[in-house]
Design an enzyme around this catalytic site. Structure first.
Site, PDB file in Angstrom:
ATOM      1  N   ASP A  63      35.662  46.907  27.356  1.00 13.02           N
ATOM      2  CA  ASP A  63      35.200  46.412  28.651  1.00 13.02           C
ATOM      3  C   ASP A  63      36.192  45.344  29.132  1.00 13.02           C
ATOM      4  OD1 ASP A  63      33.191  45.826  30.773  1.00 13.02           O
ATOM      5  OD2 ASP A  63      32.961  43.949  29.662  1.00 13.02           O
ATOM      6  N   ASP A  99      35.704  42.529  32.340  1.00 10.83           N
ATOM      7  CA  ASP A  99      35.216  41.212  32.749  1.00 10.83           C
ATOM      8  C   ASP A  99      34.300  40.606  31.694  1.00 10.83           C
ATOM      9  OD1 ASP A  99      36.613  41.812  34.999  1.00 10.83           O
ATOM     10  OD2 ASP A  99      34.881  42.028  36.316  1.00 10.83           O
ATOM     11  N   ASP A 112      30.422  43.062  26.377  1.00 13.19           N
ATOM     12  CA  ASP A 112      29.733  41.767  26.396  1.00 13.19           C
ATOM     13  C   ASP A 112      28.343  41.792  27.004  1.00 13.19           C
ATOM     14  OD1 ASP A 112      31.019  42.206  29.038  1.00 13.19           O
ATOM     15  OD2 ASP A 112      30.211  40.229  29.475  1.00 13.19           O
TER      16      ASP A 112
END
Length: 255
Positions: free
Chosen positions: A5, A7, A192
């Site tokens: 991932d 951001d 996240d």
């Protein structure tokens, strides 16, 4: 193969910088381990970062798994987005008017809605596989909206402010597709936020990167057996430590 991932994971939440992960990125290049980006961004948005990271001809998973970005392949010609927009236009006016997708907005409106700069909003508007938008109706109409789209093979996912329509693919589907092409011995995935859980669970080893700005990922069954781990450090610093540690761990296991 490392699938990540962006951001809040590889990119810092505040600065969007990957520099804290530079040692791990260099190690991956040195060992010839492919890095596959997996993001909600469009191909148009991810292209610059892909080039900046020197990822060459490797694909990237874009639009939350709805499609793949392949360097050198022109965007804008995919049939998935046209199918989603056609399904929207086929809805009764009562339902259609309650959903305002990126395709219904100007770049300036998307910038105002998302906080992106207008240039970034223009890239976010260049959809190929999925349609994020705002729902402006009640729960009853939403159920009818979703049911009508489902009958046309269009799926919806809530994420933050947006309701995103797609043909049902996820980041995990993208991971499996790329893994089938590259045939890695081991797949490591890092994310996240809750929308990364399917990605983490599809990998051989998953890493939850600490992000104090995102909704927490609840304890997962795979953590009990060590197949999914968590970083102590935040964002790209945690990413860096996790990737270096796992590469070294796998090397020792193979010796």
């Amino acid at each position: 193969m490392v699938v990540s991932d962006l951001d809040g994971t590889l990119l810092d939440h505040e600065t969007y910088s990957w520099q804290a992960a530079a040692p791990a990125l260099a190690l991956l290049k040195q060992r010839g381990i492919p890095l596959i980006l997996a993001t909600s961004k469009t191909a148009a948005e991810v292209r610059g970062l892909h080039r900046e990271l020197g990822l060459g001809a490797l694909p990237a998973i874009v639009e939350n798994g709805a499609g793949l970005y392949r360097p050198g392949v022109a965007d804008g010609a995919e049939p998935g987005y046209a199918r989603i927009r056609a399904a929207l236009e086929a809805l009764p006016d009562r339902l259609r008017q309650r959903f305002r997708g990126f395709g219904d907005m100007t770049a300036a409106e998307i910038a105002e809605t998302t906080g992106l700069p207008e240039q970034g909003a223009a890239l976010a508007r260049r959809r190929e596989h999925s349609e994020p938008g705002l729902w402006m109706g009640g729960d009853g109409d939403l159920r009818a909206f979703l049911q009508a789209l489902d009958r046309q093979g269009i799926h919806a996912r809530h994420g933050g402010r947006f309701l995103t329509l797609s043909l049902g693919r996820t980041k995990a589907d993208g991971l499996r597709q790329v893994a089938a092409e590259l045939s890695p011995d081991t797949v490591i995935a890092l994310g996240d936020a809750p929308n990364d859980v399917d990605l983490l669970q599809a990998a051989d080893i998953g890493v939850i990167v600490r992000n104090d700005h995102a909704p927490a990922i609840a304890q997962l069954p795979e953590e009990a057996v060590g197949r999914i781990r968590r970083t102590k450090k935040i964002g790209p610093e945690g990413w860096n430590d996790a990737v270096i540690g796992l590469v070294q761990e796998l090397q020792k296991a193979g010796d």
